[in-house]
Design an enzyme around this catalytic site. Structure first.
Site, PDB file in Angstrom:
ATOM      1  N   ASN A   9       1.471  -1.323  -0.067  1.00 52.81           N
ATOM      2  CA  ASN A   9       0.057  -0.292  -0.234  1.00 52.81           C
ATOM      3  C   ASN A   9       1.178   1.119  -0.111  1.00 52.81           C
ATOM      4  O   ASN A   9       1.282   1.506   1.143  1.00 52.81           O
ATOM      5  CB  ASN A   9      -0.729   0.246   1.310  1.00 52.81           C
ATOM      6  CG  ASN A   9      -1.978   1.533   1.578  1.00 52.81           C
ATOM      7  OD1 ASN A   9      -1.545   2.339   0.423  1.00 52.81           O
ATOM      8  ND2 ASN A   9      -1.968   1.404   2.579  1.00 52.81           N
ATOM      9  N   TRP A  10       0.999   1.378  -1.235  1.00 55.50           N
ATOM     10  CA  TRP A  10       1.623   3.426  -1.291  1.00 55.50           C
ATOM     11  C   TRP A  10       1.460   4.641  -0.396  1.00 55.50           C
ATOM     12  O   TRP A  10       1.702   5.255  -0.056  1.00 55.50           O
ATOM     13  CB  TRP A  10       1.850   3.474  -2.456  1.00 55.50           C
ATOM     14  CG  TRP A  10       2.741   2.589  -3.434  1.00 55.50           C
ATOM     15  CD1 TRP A  10       3.585   1.070  -2.666  1.00 55.50           C
ATOM     16  CD2 TRP A  10       2.902   2.277  -5.314  1.00 55.50           C
ATOM     17  NE1 TRP A  10       4.522   0.401  -3.984  1.00 55.50           N
ATOM     18  CE2 TRP A  10       3.900   1.111  -5.425  1.00 55.50           C
ATOM     19  CE3 TRP A  10       2.698   3.397  -5.924  1.00 55.50           C
ATOM     20  CZ2 TRP A  10       4.888   0.741  -6.411  1.00 55.50           C
ATOM     21  CZ3 TRP A  10       3.073   2.653  -7.605  1.00 55.50           C
ATOM     22  CH2 TRP A  10       3.980   1.845  -7.196  1.00 55.50           C
ATOM     23  N   LYS A  11       0.339   4.163  -0.487  1.00 53.65           N
ATOM     24  CA  LYS A  11      -0.543   5.724   0.900  1.00 53.65           C
ATOM     25  C   LYS A  11      -0.632   6.470  -0.620  1.00 53.65           C
ATOM     26  O   LYS A  11      -0.819   6.596  -1.961  1.00 53.65           O
ATOM     27  CB  LYS A  11      -0.037   5.804   1.930  1.00 53.65           C
ATOM     28  CG  LYS A  11      -0.244   4.721   2.829  1.00 53.65           C
ATOM     29  CD  LYS A  11      -0.112   5.124   4.076  1.00 53.65           C
ATOM     30  CE  LYS A  11       0.379   3.340   4.831  1.00 53.65           C
ATOM     31  NZ  LYS A  11       0.201   3.337   6.247  1.00 53.65           N
ATOM     32  N   HIS A  95      -8.853   1.252   5.371  1.00 56.49           N
ATOM     33  CA  HIS A  95      -8.397   0.703   6.043  1.00 56.49           C
ATOM     34  C   HIS A  95      -8.582   1.582   6.862  1.00 56.49           C
ATOM     35  O   HIS A  95      -9.244   2.636   7.178  1.00 56.49           O
ATOM     36  CB  HIS A  95      -7.224   1.277   4.919  1.00 56.49           C
ATOM     37  CG  HIS A  95      -5.741   1.539   5.342  1.00 56.49           C
ATOM     38  ND1 HIS A  95      -5.228   2.341   6.239  1.00 56.49           N
ATOM     39  CD2 HIS A  95      -4.751   0.431   5.341  1.00 56.49           C
ATOM     40  CE1 HIS A  95      -4.475   2.142   6.958  1.00 56.49           C
ATOM     41  NE2 HIS A  95      -3.642   1.567   5.588  1.00 56.49           N
ATOM     42  N   GLU A  97      -6.905   3.777   7.872  1.00 55.17           N
ATOM     43  CA  GLU A  97      -6.344   5.916   7.670  1.00 55.17           C
ATOM     44  C   GLU A  97      -7.995   6.028   7.050  1.00 55.17           C
ATOM     45  O   GLU A  97      -8.574   7.426   7.829  1.00 55.17           O
ATOM     46  CB  GLU A  97      -5.484   5.960   7.000  1.00 55.17           C
ATOM     47  CG  GLU A  97      -4.387   5.676   7.495  1.00 55.17           C
ATOM     48  CD  GLU A  97      -3.078   4.924   7.119  1.00 55.17           C
ATOM     49  OE1 GLU A  97      -3.118   5.168   5.764  1.00 55.17           O
ATOM     50  OE2 GLU A  97      -1.569   4.884   7.042  1.00 55.17           O
ATOM     51  N   GLU A 166      -5.144  -6.325  10.706  1.00 57.78           N
ATOM     52  CA  GLU A 166      -4.278  -4.136  10.920  1.00 57.78           C
ATOM     53  C   GLU A 166      -3.997  -3.813  12.078  1.00 57.78           C
ATOM     54  O   GLU A 166      -4.846  -2.948  12.108  1.00 57.78           O
ATOM     55  CB  GLU A 166      -4.048  -3.522   9.716  1.00 57.78           C
ATOM     56  CG  GLU A 166      -3.905  -3.839   8.276  1.00 57.78           C
ATOM     57  CD  GLU A 166      -3.641  -2.625   7.371  1.00 57.78           C
ATOM     58  OE1 GLU A 166      -1.839  -2.744   7.190  1.00 57.78           O
ATOM     59  OE2 GLU A 166      -4.124  -1.844   7.043  1.00 57.78           O
ATOM     60  N   GLY A 172       2.622   2.390  10.943  1.00 67.34           N
ATOM     61  CA  GLY A 172       2.889   3.079  10.598  1.00 67.34           C
ATOM     62  C   GLY A 172       3.999   3.804  11.756  1.00 67.34           C
ATOM     63  O   GLY A 172       4.361   4.741  11.859  1.00 67.34           O
ATOM     64  N   SER A 211       3.593  -2.425   9.984  1.00 67.50           N
ATOM     65  CA  SER A 211       5.095  -2.251  10.274  1.00 67.50           C
ATOM     66  C   SER A 211       5.727  -3.256   9.554  1.00 67.50           C
ATOM     67  O   SER A 211       6.504  -4.161  10.698  1.00 67.50           O
ATOM     68  CB  SER A 211       5.101  -1.851  11.661  1.00 67.50           C
ATOM     69  OG  SER A 211       4.746  -0.494  11.729  1.00 67.50           O
ATOM     70  N   GLY A 232       2.973  -1.076   4.168  1.00 67.60           N
ATOM     71  CA  GLY A 232       2.519   0.160   3.836  1.00 67.60           C
ATOM     72  C   GLY A 232       4.565   0.710   3.455  1.00 67.60           C
ATOM     73  O   GLY A 232       4.971   0.535   2.698  1.00 67.60           O
ATOM     74  N   GLY A 233       4.927   1.246   3.988  1.00 69.76           N
ATOM     75  CA  GLY A 233       6.386   1.829   4.293  1.00 69.76           C
ATOM     76  C   GLY A 233       7.122   1.549   3.463  1.00 69.76           C
ATOM     77  O   GLY A 233       8.079   1.577   3.030  1.00 69.76           O
TER      78      GLY A 233
HETATM   79  C1  PEP Z   1      -0.328  -0.140   5.737  1.00 65.15           C
HETATM   80  O1  PEP Z   1      -0.721   1.373   5.474  1.00 65.15           O
HETATM   81  O2  PEP Z   1      -1.279  -0.851   5.390  1.00 65.15           O
HETATM   82  C2  PEP Z   1       0.279  -0.593   6.752  1.00 65.15           C
HETATM   83  C3  PEP Z   1       0.761  -1.790   7.174  1.00 65.15           C
HETATM   84  O3  PEP Z   1       1.760   0.549   7.096  1.00 65.15           O
HETATM   85  P1  PEP Z   1       3.308  -0.378   7.400  1.00 65.15           P
HETATM   86  O4  PEP Z   1       2.832  -1.216   7.094  1.00 65.15           O
HETATM   87  O5  PEP Z   1       4.067   1.361   7.131  1.00 65.15           O
HETATM   88  O6  PEP Z   1       2.965   0.072   8.599  1.00 65.15           O
END
Ligand code: PEP
Length: 249
Positions: A9-11, A95, A97, A166, A172, A211, A232-233
């Site tokens: 997920n590039w957000k 998600h 967010e 999640e 994040g 993470s 994500g990141g």
């Molecule tokens: C996400 O955005 O779904 C996520 C899991 O982010 P991260 O891996 O950065 O925690």
């Protein structure tokens, strides 16, 4: 046996030049990976991903979708049929967010999952508890409610659903659920699916997100009910994401 899936997920990150570079490095690095692999770019870069990923084993998806099934006066929204038409395989739904920052509730999320499935897009339903809810021992209740609302609206045979557990406190933040903490919730989600139908429980993939990085992926993915990751990141770094993709068969 469920086929593993790793989705990045590039957000709201990236531009054309960065995407050329990222996918240019990622494609050869994951060409022999055994897992299914997807990248989830910001919607405006979907056509670029379509162009750059042709002939590779990496597919792409969208980060959000409208619950509206028919085209119409819904300014700013993207219909599932449009995402499908642009070549998307997956779409993230609910998600944390979007739930926290854009007020998406369980009923809206269920409508989005249904709209995605109706358009033959594969929804990745995101669920998870906040830190306060975990500390209050409410994790299973919260996650159970988030899953139940969607399952209660699912027509039979919809095994194209993927669920991503999640924990909000791990997204994040650099904090990761321990493999045991994650497995407990994944097994609970699997039991919810089984209560709906045994076939659903056997087929639906449950990803872990929060993470995930190359250093912790293998241990998380070795848990029996963890079928891959939503990343994500770390998905913005081709070498790191490729290493995660190679951490599961
Ligand atoms: C996400 O955005 O779904 C996520 C899991 O982010 P991260 O891996 O950065 O925690």
């Amino acid at each position: 046996m469920r086929q593993a899936l790793i989705a990045g997920n590039w957000k709201m990150h990236g531009d054309s030049q960065q995407i050329h570079q990222l996918l240019g490095e990622l494609k050869p690095a994951v060409a022999d990976a055994e897992a299914d692999i997807a990248v989830i770019p910001p919607a405006v870069y979907i056509p670029l991903c379509d162009e750059l990923l042709k002939g590779s084993n990496v597919v792409f998806g969208a980060q959000n979708v409208s619950e509206q099934r028919e085209q119409g006066a819904f300014t700013g929204e993207l219909a599932a049929s449009m995402l499908k038409d642009c070549g998307c395989t997956y779409v993230l739904v609910g998600h944390s967010e979007r739930r926290a920052l854009y007020g998406e509730n369980d009923a809206l999320v269920a409508g989005k999952v249904a709209a995605a499935l109706a358009a033959e897009l594969k929804p990745i339903l995101c669920v998870g508890e906040s830190r306060a809810q975990r500390e209050a021992n409410e994790t299973l209740e919260v996650v159970g409610q988030q899953v139940d609302v969607v399952l209660s609206t699912l027509a039979d045979g919809h095994d194209q659903l993927t669920i991503a557990y999640e924990p909000v406190w791990a997204i994040g933040t650099g904090l990761t659920a321990s493999p045991e903490q994650a497995q407990e919730v994944h097994a609970f989600i699997r039991s919810k699916l089984a209560a709906h139908s045994q076939a659903l429980a056997e087929k639906v993939r449950i990803l872990y997100g929060g993470s995930v990085k190359a250093a912790n992926a293998k241990e998380l993915f070795s848990q029996p009910d963890i079928d891959g990751g939503l990343v994500g990141g770390a998905s913005l770094d081709a070498a790191e994401f490729a290493a995660i993709c190679h951490s599961i068969g």
